[in-house]
Scaffold this motif. Structure first.
Motif, mmCIF file in Angstrom:
data_model
loop_
_atom_site.group_PDB
_atom_site.id
_atom_site.type_symbol
_atom_site.label_atom_id
_atom_site.label_comp_id
_atom_site.label_asym_id
_atom_site.label_seq_id
_atom_site.Cartn_x
_atom_site.Cartn_y
_atom_site.Cartn_z
ATOM 1 N N PRO A 69 41.912 65.265 53.387
ATOM 2 C CA PRO A 69 41.580 64.174 54.088
ATOM 3 C C PRO A 69 41.237 63.023 53.506
ATOM 4 N N LEU A 70 41.249 61.897 54.243
ATOM 5 C CA LEU A 70 40.774 60.871 53.701
ATOM 6 C C LEU A 70 39.598 60.345 54.283
ATOM 7 N N VAL A 71 38.313 59.955 54.035
ATOM 8 C CA VAL A 71 37.704 58.891 55.063
ATOM 9 C C VAL A 71 37.579 57.524 54.241
ATOM 10 N N ALA A 72 37.958 56.103 55.125
ATOM 11 C CA ALA A 72 37.971 54.483 54.435
ATOM 12 C C ALA A 72 36.755 54.288 54.601
ATOM 13 N N PRO A 74 45.667 53.715 60.264
ATOM 14 C CA PRO A 74 45.880 55.134 61.336
ATOM 15 C C PRO A 74 45.316 55.682 61.680
ATOM 16 N N GLY A 75 43.877 56.502 60.889
ATOM 17 C CA GLY A 75 43.169 57.222 60.896
ATOM 18 C C GLY A 75 42.297 56.598 62.298
ATOM 19 N N ARG A 76 42.239 58.175 62.883
ATOM 20 C CA ARG A 76 41.119 57.564 63.892
ATOM 21 C C ARG A 76 39.557 59.334 63.443
ATOM 22 N N PRO A 77 38.812 59.021 64.310
ATOM 23 C CA PRO A 77 37.361 58.374 65.393
ATOM 24 C C PRO A 77 37.467 57.551 64.287
ATOM 25 N N VAL A 78 36.718 56.480 64.476
ATOM 26 C CA VAL A 78 36.106 55.374 63.584
ATOM 27 C C VAL A 78 34.109 55.880 64.037
ATOM 28 N N ASP A 79 33.944 55.627 63.366
ATOM 29 C CA ASP A 79 32.280 55.361 62.908
ATOM 30 C C ASP A 79 31.501 54.619 62.595
ATOM 31 N N ALA A 80 30.887 53.874 63.721
ATOM 32 C CA ALA A 80 30.836 52.516 62.743
ATOM 33 C C ALA A 80 29.415 53.167 62.161
ATOM 34 N N VAL A 81 29.363 51.895 61.107
ATOM 35 C CA VAL A 81 28.141 52.141 60.312
ATOM 36 C C VAL A 81 27.371 51.358 59.593
ATOM 37 N N ALA A 82 26.685 50.656 58.948
ATOM 38 C CA ALA A 82 25.146 49.885 58.766
ATOM 39 C C ALA A 82 25.942 48.873 59.483
ATOM 40 N N GLY A 83 25.675 48.487 60.652
ATOM 41 C CA GLY A 83 26.278 47.031 61.044
ATOM 42 C C GLY A 83 27.616 46.382 61.813
ATOM 43 N N THR A 84 28.202 46.166 60.404
ATOM 44 C CA THR A 84 30.192 45.873 60.824
ATOM 45 C C THR A 84 30.562 46.349 59.498
ATOM 46 N N GLY A 85 29.982 47.918 59.392
ATOM 47 C CA GLY A 85 30.537 48.300 58.782
ATOM 48 C C GLY A 85 31.695 49.466 59.677
ATOM 49 N N ALA A 86 32.555 50.550 58.838
ATOM 50 C CA ALA A 86 32.917 51.295 60.083
ATOM 51 C C ALA A 86 33.669 52.536 58.884
ATOM 52 N N LEU A 87 33.890 53.164 59.093
ATOM 53 C CA LEU A 87 34.318 54.787 58.530
ATOM 54 C C LEU A 87 35.208 55.453 59.475
ATOM 55 N N VAL A 88 36.373 55.644 58.906
ATOM 56 C CA VAL A 88 37.505 55.969 59.369
ATOM 57 C C VAL A 88 38.377 57.137 58.569
ATOM 58 N N ARG A 89 38.235 57.643 59.343
ATOM 59 C CA ARG A 89 38.690 59.572 58.964
ATOM 60 C C ARG A 89 40.846 59.235 58.841
ATOM 61 N N VAL A 90 41.002 59.953 58.107
ATOM 62 C CA VAL A 90 43.034 60.074 58.145
ATOM 63 C C VAL A 90 42.953 61.292 58.251
#
Length: 395
Positions: free
Chosen positions: A135-138, A58-74
Motif C-alpha cells: 500500500p501507498l499513501v499519496a 486511483p486511490g481512496r479513501p481521501v483524508d483532508a489534512v492541513a487545510g488544503t492538503g489530502a492523504l490518498v491511500r492506494v
C-alpha cells in the motif's frame, strides 16, 4: 514514532511490474504536469490544485489534512509507505515563453512542485495497477513555501498512525545536479532554517542636531557588522552555520533621525546545538552593541524547519534501486537550503532525494525562467519508485 516492520520479501517480485506500469503511465503524467504548470495556486490557496490531482488518482479513501492538503491511500489495509508531493506555487511572474506557461501573473511553479505532483500520480497508478504492490499513501502537502508549514501540521495529524505509515519518501528536482543523477544521501542533508528580526530603538529628532538624538540607524549598522563575527568567531570552524541579514528598514525623511530601525534575516545550521548557540549570540550581540550606542535592541526569532535527516538504511536501499532503474547515484549532497519535509522525517523514518535537472545553464529554482524538461517527470517518478521500494522492504 511508528516503528518500522520486518523486511518484506515479496517486494522483489513486484518491482519489474511496477517499473512497467510506471513507464506506461508517464505520457499522461507529462500532460498532467503541463496542466498543473499552467494553473498554479499559491500557498494556502491550493484547493483547485488538490482537486485536480484527486480527480487523477486511483486511490481512496481521501483524508483532508492541513487545510488544503489530502492523504490518498492506494492499495489495501495494513502498513503503508507515504510519498510526499507539494501543492503550492510561488509568487513569481513566469518568463519561460512556453505555450503552457502560467496563465496567472504573479504565480508560477518555479520550484518543480508541478513535476513532483505529476510523478506521484504516475507512481500511484503503477501501484494500483500492480498486483501484490504494498500500500501507498499519496501525501498532497500544502504550504511548503510559506509559514505556517503544511508538513508541520501533517506530522502532527492522527492520520499518519491511522494509515499505519511506516516511512515517508520525498523527491525534489535539483538543477545543481546533471540530469540522470540522483542524490540519496544518508544523515543530515538540509539545514534548520529560522528567521529573525532585530528592532533597535533610540531617540529620534532633527538630523541637524545629532547630539540630541540616540541614532538607531547608526546603532543598527554596527549591529549588522558585528553579527558577521558570530559564525566566523563563535562557531566551531569544523561545524557549519549561516547568519545573514537580508532586510534593512529605517526612517522616512533625509533630515529626520527616526526612533527605530529594523533588520531581518536568516539563521541556518546543520545541528540543533549550533542552531541554539547562534540564536543566543545573535541576541547578545544585538543587545550589547545597541546599548553601546545609547539604544536598545529587541530580537525576535521564528523557528522554522528543523534539520532534515535521511534514514541511512532507506538511503542505502534506495540507492541500490536507483541504479537498477537506470539512474546514477550522485555525490553526497548537503545544502543549507531547507525543506519542511524535515518535520515529517522527524516523526517517521524518512528519505528526501534530489533529482538532477541541470541543463548546463545557470537558471535556478525560484527564478522566473526555471522550467525542468518533461523528462524530469520520469526521473522523479523513478526516484519515488526507488524510495517506495526501499521503504516497502522494511514492512
Amino acid at each position: 514514532m511508528i516503528e518500522p516492520l520486518a523486511f518484506g520479501p515479496a517486494v522483489d517480485s513486484v518491482e519489474a511490474g511496477l517499473r512497467t506500469a510506471l513507464e506506461r503511465r508517464l505520457p499522461a503524467a507529462t500532460e498532467l504536469r503541463r496542466r498543473l504548470h499552467a494553473h498554479p495556486d499559491l500557498s494556502g490557496e491550493e484547493g483547485p490544485t488538490r482537486d485536480l490531482i484527486l480527480a487523477e488518482l486511483p486511490g481512496r479513501p481521501v483524508d483532508a489534512v492541513a487545510g488544503t492538503g489530502a492523504l490518498v491511500r492506494v492499495g489495501g489495509p495494513g502498513p503503508a509507505v507515504a510519498v510526499r508531493a507539494e501543492l503550492d506555487a510561488l509568487a513569481v511572474t513566469e518568463r519561460t515563453g512556453v505555450d503552457w506557461a502560467s496563465g496567472r501573473p504573479g504565480r508560477m511553479h518555479a520550484c518543480g512542485h508541478d513535476v513532483h505532483l505529476a510523478a506521484l500520480v504516475a507512481l500511484c497508478h503503477a501501484v494500483g495497477d500492480t498486483p501484490g504492490a504494498p500500500p501507498l499513501v499519496a501525501m498532497l502537502q500544502p504550504r511548503e513555501e510559506t509559514y505556517p508549514s503544511g508538513a508541520h501540521d501533517i506530522a502532527r495529524s492522527p492520520s499518519l498512525a491511522e494509515h499505519q505509515i511506516t516511512a515517508i519518501i520525498g523527491a525534489h528536482v535539483q538543477p545543481t545536479l546533471p540530469r540522470g543523477e540522483v542524490a540519496a544521501t544518508p544523515g543530515t542533508v538540509n539545514a534548520a532554517a529560522d528567521e529573525f528580526t532585530v528592532v533597535v530603538r533610540g531617540r529620534g529628532g532633527h538630523a541637524a542636531y545629532p547630539h540630541l538624538t540616540s541614532d538607531p540607524v547608526l546603532a543598527l549598522a554596527h549591529v549588522v557588522v558585528a553579527l558577521q563575527r558570530v559564525v566566523s568567531r563563535d562557531v566551531d570552524p569544523t561545524s557549519s552555520a549561516v547568519l545573514g541579514v537580508s532586510t534593512l528598514t529605517a526612517g522616512s525623511a533625509p533630515n529626520v533621525v527616526p526612533d527605530e530601525a529594523t533588520a531581518g534575516g536568516t539563521v541556518r545550521a546543520l545541528s540543533e546545538r549550533i542552531r541554539d548557540q547562534v540564536h543566543a549570540r545573535l541576541e547578545e550581540v544585538a543587545d550589547l552593541v545597541a546599548r553601546a550606542h545609547g539604544c536598545e535592541a529587541k530580537v525576535s526569532i521564528t523557528r522554522g524547519e528543523p534539520v532534515l535527516y535521511n534514514d541511512s538504511g532507506l538511503a542505502a536501499r534506495a540507492g541500490a534501486h536507483l541504479t537498477d532503474l537506470g539512474l546514477t547515484l550522485s555525490r553526497p549532497l548537503l545544502s543549507f537550503g531547507a525543506d519542511d519535509f524535515s518535520y515529517l522525517s522527524a516523526v517517521l523514518p524518512g528519505l528526501m532525494m534530489f533529482v538532477g535537472v541541470g541543463d548546463g545553464t545557470d537558471v535556478r529554482m525560484h527564478s522566473a525562467g526555471f522550467l525542468p524538461g518533461d523528462d524530469a517527470v520520469r526521473d522523479v517518478a523513478l526516484t519515488m519508485l526507488a524510495g517506495y521500494l526501499a521503504a516497502a522492504e522494511r514492512m
